[in-house]
Design an enzyme around this catalytic site. Sequence first.
Site, short mmCIF file in Angstrom:
data_model
loop_
_atom_site.label_atom_id
_atom_site.label_comp_id
_atom_site.label_asym_id
_atom_site.label_seq_id
_atom_site.Cartn_x
_atom_site.Cartn_y
_atom_site.Cartn_z
N TYR A 16 0.86 -1.18 0.00
CA TYR A 16 0.00 0.00 0.00
C TYR A 16 0.90 1.23 0.00
CZ TYR A 16 -3.71 3.15 1.76
OH TYR A 16 -4.61 4.16 1.94
N TYR A 170 -11.67 -4.99 7.40
CA TYR A 170 -10.36 -4.54 7.86
C TYR A 170 -10.46 -3.39 8.85
CZ TYR A 170 -5.82 -2.38 8.02
OH TYR A 170 -4.65 -1.85 8.48
N HIS A 171 -11.15 -2.32 8.44
CA HIS A 171 -11.16 -1.10 9.25
C HIS A 171 -12.02 -1.25 10.48
CE1 HIS A 171 -10.47 -0.41 5.00
NE2 HIS A 171 -9.56 0.43 5.40
N LYS A 536 -10.78 17.05 16.35
CA LYS A 536 -10.01 16.38 15.30
C LYS A 536 -9.92 17.31 14.10
CE LYS A 536 -9.58 12.28 13.87
NZ LYS A 536 -8.14 12.18 14.09
N ASP A 540 -8.14 13.85 8.43
CA ASP A 540 -7.89 12.51 8.94
C ASP A 540 -9.09 11.98 9.72
OD1 ASP A 540 -6.76 10.32 10.47
OD2 ASP A 540 -6.32 11.78 12.03
N HIS A 542 -9.19 8.96 11.45
CA HIS A 542 -8.89 7.93 12.44
C HIS A 542 -9.23 8.45 13.82
CE1 HIS A 542 -6.58 6.56 8.95
NE2 HIS A 542 -6.84 5.35 9.42
#
Lengths: 667, 327
Positions: A16, A170-171, A536, A540, A542
């Site tokens: 990746y 996955y996430h 935040k 991004d 996350h």
Amino acid sequence: MTTPVKRDKPWLMRTYSGHSSAKASNELYRTNLSKGQTGLSVAFDLPTQTGYDADHPLARGEVGKVGVPIGNISDMAALFDQIPLGQMNTSMTINAPAAWLLALYVAVAERQGATPAQLQGTTQNDILKEYLSRGTYIFPPQPSVRLITDIIAYTVKHIPKWNPTNICSYHLQEAGATPTQELAYALSTAIAILDAVRDSGQIGAEGFEQVVGRISFFVNAGIRFIEETCKMRAFGEMWDQLAAQRYGAQNEEMRRFRYGVQVNSLGLTEAQPENNVQRIVLEMLGVALSKNARARALQLPAWNEALGLPRPWDQQWALRMQQVLAFETDLLEYGDIFDGSPVIAAKVKSLVDGATAEMARVQEQGGMVPAIESGYVKRQLVTSHTARMRAIERGDLKIVGLNCYRETEVSPLTGGVDSGIMKVDPRAEREQIERLNAFRAQRNTTEVKAALANLAETARSGANIMPASILCAHAGVTTGEWSQTLRDIFGEYRAPTGIDIPANDDSRSARAVAIRTQVIQTGEELGRPLRLLIGKPGLDGHSNGAEQIAVKGRDVGFEIVYEGIRLTPEQIAKAALEEGVHLIGLSVLSGSHVEMVEDVFNYLEQAGLKNLPVVIGGIIPESDAVLLKARGIAAVYTPKDIDMNGIMVDILNLIRKHHDLPPVAAI
Amino acid sequence: MTRLALPDPAALALAVSARDRLALAQALNLLDDRRPAARQCAATFLDALPAEKQASGGHLIGITGPPGAGKSSLTATLIQVWRRRGLKVAILAVDPSSPISGGALLGDRLRMHASGADREVFIRSLACRGEFGGLSAEVWPMSLAMLAAFDIVLVETVGVGQKEIDVSKMTDTTCFVAQPASGDSIQFLKAGIMEIPHVIVVNKEDIGMAARKTLSELKTTLGRRTDSDGWQAPALSASAALGSGIEALADALDRHRHWLLERGQFTVRRHRCQAEWLVKHLREEFGRHGINRLGGEQVLFAELAHAPRRSPIAAYEELRARILPNP
């Protein structure tokens, strides 16, 4: 010489990657391919992923950071310069603007002389999980499902070898999901998408099996590799049944659970980062050992991901791990080594049972979309992640080098001039903006306007979005223009934060109670309850760290203002003022912390809040931490700070210090 | 800054009236401050605010309804409509999240994010700190401070039953947001448990049939009933998701304000709001017994109706002193 043993074909090997500019990424891709990588996995930067041009105010500090900036067809052409798309297999981690990036890909392929039918690859295109983790959604769930559906319908007809959507568990694991939750929510997402394709009427009943056969998955593999092996076998069983029973897929081939993997990043540590190498190898085993449940494509993170951006050498090391497993070991010479094992069968059954029950709960709520909109799924994930964090904090969940066996020699790996990570050239952003302006200057604006008008009309009419997007690509439309046109029609969305979960047992622990007493006491001394703003800034998405601090802060008696991801520094300063908070906690994981902090401080000063204490958490290299503190940041927290109670005491004392009160005694 | 630093109340009032955002933020902090010195300062501050704004300026609106009815998203779309009309908007969002050990998550700001970086929109969240029946004792004094600086002040609370709907007694106009396909509000209205709001809106008209059915049931239930002032509440439908029906909702809210003004009821109602706040606050602190010491509710309301306008904090302290036995 004995006759060579027949070996299975190895999986697709990818890394990746992408950074700085299309040109720099192209060079990296060609180098990687020459090293034996067999496919490409494109990482886009956050402005591209959230549909902004490089010169948009929200893009500041983010251009070229976590991936490559692709603003128009000339960037896309440069990205694949000298890489024949007719022969390549390219995976693109792109979601909300997936239709746009696929359109650019098709347009570049056409210019290279390849036909759509030749193209092979994957668009991640699972926008639903973006509301739960990662956070690069743009539009509300309904139009998002429509975009996913359009890409599926289009590719099944015109780009038959393409994987139009990679449904991602996955996430979910990165956001804290247990294996059962991964199974349940990924399969529930698949149901939501397949139902939508069926109901859209774009594909007739006779072609529907094809659609089912094109659905692929993107899965996580954690360190508990036996359980992960079982999870993959459970996925295979459940998908086969779902495809046959709910969608009537007769052909066994079309019911096969096809998946790619990136192994777990959540468990990689900043402390003693060399240990991540063995973690990554063990995690790879979970998705490689069982032949009947083996990954089709694999990409491994670099050992230093928790420290910052990996360098080419770090990525090479990750690729070599795959090659050693595939080419040196005897793994590919055998059939499935787990078939017939009662231990494995029992574990698979328990995962299937648990996931089936959770899927039923989701269906009772009307399916995955309503369960996301109500915040249900996100709350489940935050609850799981909170439990995980508390287990690490208590030492019940052992992580070598982090909460046990912490004594260490000085690592030679992180000692070099670059501290063992890559820094993106700070000129990358400016140069990308210059290229964008030059591109805008030379295109035919009449054609651009017509293409955008056609796109808007298509979006409103409900016709398939792909042909209009490909026209836009050829006409020279930019990523920001394509997205803004759809933003104006579909609207934008803010997903539930999921932090409104009940307090857990740890909030009743003696230490938490003692902290809470002090927090309330300080609030009384200062006249009103203590308030924290968790912010935040930037693109991004996350949000684990921000969510965990918010939940913990509430549990120890703070009033928490948290508005979710993707705020501008200006909005953060505005909220700090309006809400009368005592301290701001910022969370940034994209590497743009220096720019973000600079901007937040500037806006705070404009608002008259120059001295308000601000702390920050994120993946922040030590050298940057020094810089941030010099700029006025009161404390910097990184993934190795796992003592959440300790952080709370810190924050309390920072507030006390700001108001000339002595610190509280150690708790 | 030291822990005891309190602002100069007169200067603060002046700055708030000049719509200084930092001053308003400090004023709200002051009104939230429980220390005795701060209470005194807050009383002086409120008295120093321009009297006319307090008595009849702006429009103080309450928006309430069951959890999940979409109050915050409706508020977000209303803010856009008001901003397009050139009105400056302040919001007091009382968060329903149950108080856990003193801590709270304030999530309304997220749900009404539409305001972005607009400096003419000011949002303050308040934790419902387990008192004052779902409201928060600070709401009324804070509303007054906001009215000095903004054209529209909107108080958002959760409410379905009798107790929670108290916001209707402390605002000029109350809007109830009904959840489609939920008969609760209709039952409450029929049974008289819920007072009739000034405007009822069924949100989520985008879901279709269920919303239309709820709207028609509400219309039937309301019939020709009016509130004690003689106002007949309109029932509307809207969709925050589609942005439909919002202009009409803003118009309906404004019509009620005009209706009160035309009848000379506006100032009377504002004055009454403060009396309601005082009595409720006293009841919270001293129970029925305390109210009885002041002659009972009816006598008290009559007295307050004719009392001159003054800051709620000063008025409260005076009543409190009359209840408490002399030292």
